[in-house]
Write a protein that holds these residues in place. Structure first.
Motif, short mmCIF file in Angstrom:
data_model
loop_
_atom_site.label_atom_id
_atom_site.label_comp_id
_atom_site.label_asym_id
_atom_site.label_seq_id
_atom_site.Cartn_x
_atom_site.Cartn_y
_atom_site.Cartn_z
N ASP A 143 2.12 -14.60 -6.84
CA ASP A 143 1.98 -13.90 -5.55
C ASP A 143 2.55 -14.73 -4.42
O ASP A 143 2.84 -15.91 -4.58
CB ASP A 143 0.50 -13.61 -5.29
CG ASP A 143 -0.32 -14.90 -5.22
OD1 ASP A 143 0.15 -15.93 -5.75
OD2 ASP A 143 -1.42 -14.89 -4.64
N THR A 193 -1.44 -13.68 -11.33
CA THR A 193 -0.03 -13.30 -11.27
C THR A 193 0.64 -14.00 -10.09
O THR A 193 -0.02 -14.40 -9.13
CB THR A 193 0.09 -11.78 -11.14
OG1 THR A 193 -0.63 -11.36 -9.98
CG2 THR A 193 -0.47 -11.08 -12.37
N GLN A 217 -2.16 -9.62 -1.88
CA GLN A 217 -1.79 -10.29 -0.63
C GLN A 217 -1.68 -9.22 0.44
O GLN A 217 -1.14 -8.14 0.18
CB GLN A 217 -0.47 -11.03 -0.79
CG GLN A 217 -0.52 -12.26 -1.70
CD GLN A 217 -1.31 -13.42 -1.11
OE1 GLN A 217 -1.73 -13.37 0.06
NE2 GLN A 217 -1.52 -14.45 -1.92
N CYS A 276 -3.03 -10.52 -8.31
CA CYS A 276 -3.25 -11.11 -6.99
C CYS A 276 -2.94 -10.08 -5.91
O CYS A 276 -1.96 -9.33 -5.98
CB CYS A 276 -2.36 -12.32 -6.79
SG CYS A 276 -2.99 -13.70 -7.73
N ASN A 298 5.43 -8.22 -9.32
CA ASN A 298 5.19 -9.32 -10.27
C ASN A 298 3.94 -9.05 -11.10
O ASN A 298 3.91 -9.32 -12.31
CB ASN A 298 5.02 -10.64 -9.53
CG ASN A 298 6.35 -11.19 -9.04
OD1 ASN A 298 7.41 -10.62 -9.33
ND2 ASN A 298 6.30 -12.29 -8.28
N ALA A 299 2.89 -8.56 -10.44
CA ALA A 299 1.63 -8.32 -11.14
C ALA A 299 1.82 -7.24 -12.21
O ALA A 299 1.40 -7.40 -13.36
CB ALA A 299 0.55 -7.92 -10.14
N THR A 340 4.86 -9.15 -4.66
CA THR A 340 3.61 -9.58 -5.28
C THR A 340 3.11 -8.49 -6.24
O THR A 340 2.71 -8.77 -7.38
CB THR A 340 2.55 -9.85 -4.20
OG1 THR A 340 2.99 -10.92 -3.37
CG2 THR A 340 1.20 -10.22 -4.82
N CYS A 393 -2.77 -2.25 -1.28
CA CYS A 393 -2.34 -3.16 -2.35
C CYS A 393 -3.31 -3.05 -3.54
O CYS A 393 -2.89 -2.94 -4.69
CB CYS A 393 -2.28 -4.58 -1.80
SG CYS A 393 -1.67 -5.78 -2.97
N GLN A 412 4.55 -8.48 0.01
CA GLN A 412 3.51 -7.71 -0.69
C GLN A 412 4.11 -6.89 -1.84
O GLN A 412 3.59 -6.84 -2.94
CB GLN A 412 2.77 -6.79 0.28
CG GLN A 412 1.54 -6.17 -0.38
CD GLN A 412 0.84 -5.18 0.52
OE1 GLN A 412 1.44 -4.19 0.95
NE2 GLN A 412 -0.42 -5.47 0.82
#
Ligand code: ATP
Ligand code: MG
Lengths: 789, 291
Positions: free
Chosen positions: B121, B119, B163, B161, B143-144, B140, B173, B137
């Protein structure tokens, strides 16, 4: 179809038991002729093809490659088998199976060489190769072809580090060394499907030989066997076959002068036993399976290009090994016919094979390989080149390769250049091939050939077609080298007198500088040029071959060589006559043709005369149409220019519209001056006949000077160094010799040699005349005959 | 009971863990990659390509293909991460050209070409201000989650992903993402922290704890000694381009004293093969090892 659970013969079983083909290493297999090496290779290939890999199989001869590919295409059903030789690709027939599609690629070494030189274009398949089979690996030691094979193998392995080499041969003196070079393993077996018995038959006089042979052959025939007789020359094979037929033995000859179809006919006749004796030259020593019980080595000497020398053990075994048909002959017989006074043949049966030496020792070959490395981008600096050749067979064999000297020479000659933009290290520049260098690469010509052609083209203001043909025929790359018999000299002189030349106008010293050859090699180039000119005049292979004592097939091969040489010459001519030499890298279109040279090339490749060849300068007119137009009376550009398109279209196969464009082009081309010297008149070649007043025949005397004489006992001498050894007996002034020439009543060269040895005063004068040299103003063929090459 | 072999099934074959996955590129920038590509099937189980280079791909390697998101470009000068309707987009300056990467572009491309997708990131370099780190973060993660909800190809293995800037932030995360049915997880942003091996291992352990036994990938840490420790710590796969980078300089992994002067293309090919064999622990026939 391939048998999937095959039975191995004992030698093959050992290879399997040791898992030599699964070790991941390259492998050198030395097994006798006919013991199943090629079969083994097929087995290895079958396995890796099953895993989705490809395999390359190198065969030294085109004909063998063709034969194998049709056999394997049957056997590997479902797996595409491609054949890649000089007979296909480019302007010839297209490949039956493309590189991309072929999973098994059967090639000649030259073709693999070409692929590795432009590997980027072959990158879709090279990495997928698992086995590179090199059949008859002893070809590495061949002068000329060996270095190309070595270079191709070396580049291929660097491009595909996973590829294993399977090297095959029956005759290697240094199997271990070759395995070291390939970083592989080796295996040797003496197992033969039929055991081989050696026999030596001695003759006391050379004149006895044919009779002895006939006796031996008759015995084999009566016992139901077939014989293969190896002799040292084509002529000998023909004469001997004729002699044997006179003796009631059905014999045919076979040699490289015969075209493929004729050879096939002869081979098949022998296979079907409708002929039971073949008299052959070396052509049959490789790879063909023929039903032979007895192999006879009629001559134990062969011509090595300059001299007659004893045959190599390798050669004798390559030939002798063919004897014995599995299941049909109890034993195979190898029969040597050797002189009784000389025991040098006795060592052959022991089979101590010679070491195969790397062809890179020849500086010419090294230069060619350096150029190929640089142009392919695989090594572009001195450091990289050194590393490449550190891995060469030559290096392993302890030879010092003059790499930097070679680079320096090619830089000075303008074949290589340094790239100023790209430095490797301090003081070391990237190398690249210049347009001149690229000509050598494109046409697979030696660098020296290109330089010689350039020297010729730059040193002459004008040249006739003949002049250029002679210059090109002097190249090592012009094959085959036609031999010139002493008896032919007179007719060659007569023919040369009628040919125009600028080259031979000046004094001997001048043309000698422009042509890189001497002696017989130059004579051969002269003859080659004459043959090709005559071919372009008549377009009749048979008659030209007959007239010049050569073979149609040789002329066909010459045409192939000359095609490449003339293409190269045209590009060189353009390069060296460009005014902007300041920009040596500005590229020349690969297909550029100097019109004059281009016309000559059309004449040679199509066998048409100059006016007809000029017609081919027009777009859409090839050799076929040129001939058709000539036959219809339109024999040159100017007559085409005044022809009516509507009339041309009545010839069929061309529309009136197209004919109109032809006529228009002819009008503009008719004024084109394709021969810049048309306003000048070249003169006929100034040739002189031999004018030898002394009673001694100059030819025999000169040959006598080259012979070795050894006193055997009082009044008996052994004379060697000629076609075969002879024996001279007697006392001054009465000597006899056992040669045929002497039998005919001539004072033969052997007797002359003995007289020279004994210090015969009467020969002093002729010898001096011979050694004084040639006339300055004239082309003296007789002198060339005697001159050292 | 013997442990079930850890592996990942993809449309183009199975990847057995632990796996060392070589990175390759397309286009003309790295000629060595074009040389070694045809040999990758002999040396590795899969290949990783960055989204940027994957777009230049003409012929697909005959291996499972992993395509990352190209989010690495966040670190380039002039790049900018911005929010658009709750998702993170990335504006990248490539010379004079400006390119915008969106989760949709990346996923669509991956659906077409990839066997395993990552994904989009946004890496968080060590000294980034904490507010920006948190923002990256969050985007990220967003998005995932968007990607797993919008994946259409069932056999596309989608990795989320991760981060982070610390062990805790990594753990958080991972916990957040582990709630979704990802096929695996990948930790990015560790390359600039690679010297601190303890930190790296702690992050790995924290993530591993949250994602049960799903596959775990680590981006860009390909030194053979590091990979061994990562695998021990529960990492299933790593990727790296070091094998070609070293080779291009004439260097070998297994012998740090070795350096080939002025390597030719074929020398580089051999060095790269040898480096990759070291990394993947593939036995090469001796003859294939040149140096
Ligand atoms: N294991 C086998 N089973 C059946 N036939 C075999 C086997 N091995 C070899 N042959 C056959 O024996 C003959 C000779 O084999 P092959 O041509 O492979 O020998 P070679 O060693 O390559 O000979 P050359 O030295 O002439 O190249 C062929 O007809 C081949 O098909
Ligand atoms: Mg064979």
């Amino acid at each position: 179809m391939i048998d999937l659970s095959p039975q191995f013969n004992p030698a093959q079983q050992l290879v399997m038991d040791h898992a030599l083909l699964d070790s991941g290493f390259s492998c050198v297999l030395q097994m006798p002729t006919g013991s199943g090496k090629t079969w083994m290779a097929r087995e290895a290939i079958r396995r890796s093809v099953q895993c989705g890999f490809r395999a390359v199989y190198l065969s030294p001869l085109r004909a063998l490659a063709d034969e194998l590919s049709s056999r394997w295409a049957d056997e590997f059903r479902g797996t595409p088998v491609g054949v890649f030789t000089g007979d296909y690709g480019g302007t010839r027939k297209s490949h039956p199976v493309s590189y991309q599609d072929a999973q098994v690629l059967i090639m000649t070494p030259e073709r693999l060489d070409a692929c590795t030189r432009c590997w980027r274009g072959h990158w879709s398949w090279i990495p997928e190769v698992d086995w590179l089979v090199v059949d008859e690996i002893h070809l590495l030691g061949n002068r000329g072809r060996g270095a190309r094979l070595e270079g191709a193998i070396s580049r291929f392995r660097r491009l595909n580090p996973f590829c294993r080499v399977l090297a095959l041969s029956a005759t290697l003196g240094n199997r271990e060394e070759l395995a070291d070079w390939l970083e592989g393993i080796e295996f040797q077996s003496d197992w033969r499907p039929v055991s081989l018995k050696w026999r030596i038959v001695h003759f006391r006089k050379a004149a006895e030989k044919p009779g002895l042979l006939a006796q031996e052959l008759a015995r084999t025939r009566d016992a139901g066997g077939q014989s293969l007789v190896f002799v040292q020359s084509r002529r000998r094979s023909e004469q001997l076959a004729a002699f044997l037929r006179e003796q009631g033995l059905d014999a045919l000859h076979h040699h490289a002068g015969l075209d493929h179809s004729r050879r096939r006919v002869v081979e098949n006749a022998f296979r079907e036993s409708s002929t039971r004796i073949l008299v052959a030259t070396g052509t049959l020593e490789m790879g063909l399976n023929l039903p032979v019980r007895q192999v006879v080595l009629y001559d134990t000497q062969g011509f090595d290009g300059t001299d007659f020398v004893p045959l190599a053990v390798n050669t004798v075994w390559q030939r002798a090994g063919r004897a014995g048909r599995p299941g049909l002959d109890p034993v195979g017989e190898a029969l040597l016919i050797a002189p009784s006074w000389n025991s040098s043949a006795e060592h052959y049966p022991r089979g101590r094979f010679e070491r195969i030496r790397s062809g890179l020792r020849d500086p010419q070959s090294l230069a060619e390989q350096i150029l190929a490395e640089v142009h392919s981008g695989m090594a572009r600096s001195s450091t990289q080149l050194h590393r490449v050749f550190d891995g060469s067979l030559a290096k392993l064999q302890g030879d010092r390769l003059p790499i930097d000297e070679c680079i320096g020479e090619m830089l000075r000659a303008g074949m290589l250049a340094e790239d100023e933009q790209e430095q490797v290290n301090e003081g070391e520049e990237r190398l690249r091939a210049t347009p001149l260098g690229r000509i050598a690469i494109r046409h697979l010509l030696r660098p020296a050939t290109i330089l010689d052609l350039r020297r010729f083209l730059c040193s002459v203001t004008y040249f006739t077609h003949f002049d250029l043909l002679v210059a090109a025929a002097c190249a090592d790359d012009c094959e085959p080298v036609l031999s010139v018999d002493f008896e032919e000299l007179d007719s060659l002189v007569e023919r040369l007198k009628t040919i125009d030349s600028f080259l031979f106008e000046g004094p001997r010293e001048t043309w000698h500088r422009r042509l890189p050859r001497h002696g017989k090699r130059l004579l051969s180039a002269l003859k080659t040029a004459v043959v090709l000119l005559d071919w372009s005049r008549t377009g009749d292979l048979e008659s030209v071959a007959n007239e010049h004592c050569c073979y149609p097939f040789e002329i066909l091969r010459l045409i192939e060589s000359m095609d490449r040489l003339l293409m190269a010459a045209a590009t060189i001519h353009k390069l060296s006559h460009r005014t902007d030499t300041a920009a040596p890298d500005c590229s020349v279109e690969p297909d550029y043709q100097d019109p004059g040279i281009g016309v000559l090339r059309q004449m040679i490749i199509n066998g048409v005369n100059e006016p007809a060849a000029k017609l081919t300068l027009i777009d859409g007119i090839g050799a076929k149409w040129a001939r058709k137009l000539v036959a219809a009376g339109i024999t040159d550009l100017s007559s085409l220019a005044v022809s009516h398109p509507s009339w041309i279209s009545t010839l069929g196969g061309v529309s009136e519209k197209r004919a109109t464009t032809w006529v228009e082009s002819a009008k503009s081309l008719a004024t084109l001056n394709v021969r810049p010297y048309e306003h000048l008149l070249p003169s006929p070649i100034p040739v002189v006949p031999a004018d030898f007043e002394s009673g001694t025949d100059p030819y025999r005397l000169r040959r006598a000077l080259e012979l070795n004489v050894q006193a055997v006992e009082s009044g008996v001498w052994a004379v060697s160094g000629g076609l075969e050894p002879h024996r001279v007996q007697g006392m001054r002034p009465d000597f006899t010799c056992d040669c045929q020439d002497h039998a005919k009543g001539n004072v033969c060269k052997h007797v002359l040699a003995v007289r020279l040895q004994c210090g015969d005063d009467s020969l002093q004068l002729p010898v001096q005349r011979l050694e004084k040299g040639a006339s300055d103003e004239h082309l003296d063929l007789f002198y060339l005959w005697f001159e050292r090459n | 009971m013997p442990e079930k072999p850890r592996q990942l099934e993809t449309a183009h074959g199975i990847i057995r863990f632990p796996a060392y996955i070589p990175v390759t590129t397309f286009g003309s920038k790295y000629p060595l990659d074009a040389l070694i590509q045809p040999y990758l099937p002999r040396l590795s189980q899969a290949v990783m390509v960055s989204h940027h280079y994957a777009k230049l791909m003409k012929q697909r390697p005959r291996l499972p293909l992993l395509i990352d998101s190209g989010g690495f470009a966040t670190l380039f000068d002039g790049s900018e991460v911005f929010e658009h309707r709750g998702l993170g987009h990335l504006r990248v300056c490539l010379g004079n050209e400006v390119e915008v990467l969106t989760p949709l572009d990346v996923l669509e491309f991956q659906e077409e070409h990839a066997d395993v997708a990552f994904t989009l990131d946004f890496p968080i370099p060590p000294k980034l201000p904490i507010a920006e780190a948190k923002r990256r973060q969050a985007l990220t993660i967003a998005n995932a989650v968007w990607a797993i909800q919008n994946r259409r190809r069932r056999d596309l293995r989608l990795f989320a992903c991760i981060q982070a800037w610390s062990v805790e932030s990594a753990s958080l995360c991972a916990a957040e993402l582990a709630r979704h049915p990802f096929d695996g997880f990948a930790i990015g942003g560790l390359v600039p922290r690679a010297r601190d091996v303890d930190l790296v291992l702690a992050i790995v352990a924290a993530v591993r704890e949250k994602i049960d036994d799903r596959p775990l990938h680590v981006f860009g840490l390909g030194k053979p000694e590091t990979t061994a420790r990562l695998f021990n710590a529960g990492v299933d796969s790593v990727d790296s381009s070091s094998y070609v980078k070293l080779a291009a300089d004439g260097c070998l992994w297994e012998n740090t004293n070795f350096r080939l002067q002025d390597p030719s293309p074929a020398d580089r090919l051999r060095l790269a093969i040898q480096n990759l064999a070291t990394a993947t622990r593939t036995a090469l026939p001796l003859a294939t090892q040149a140096f």
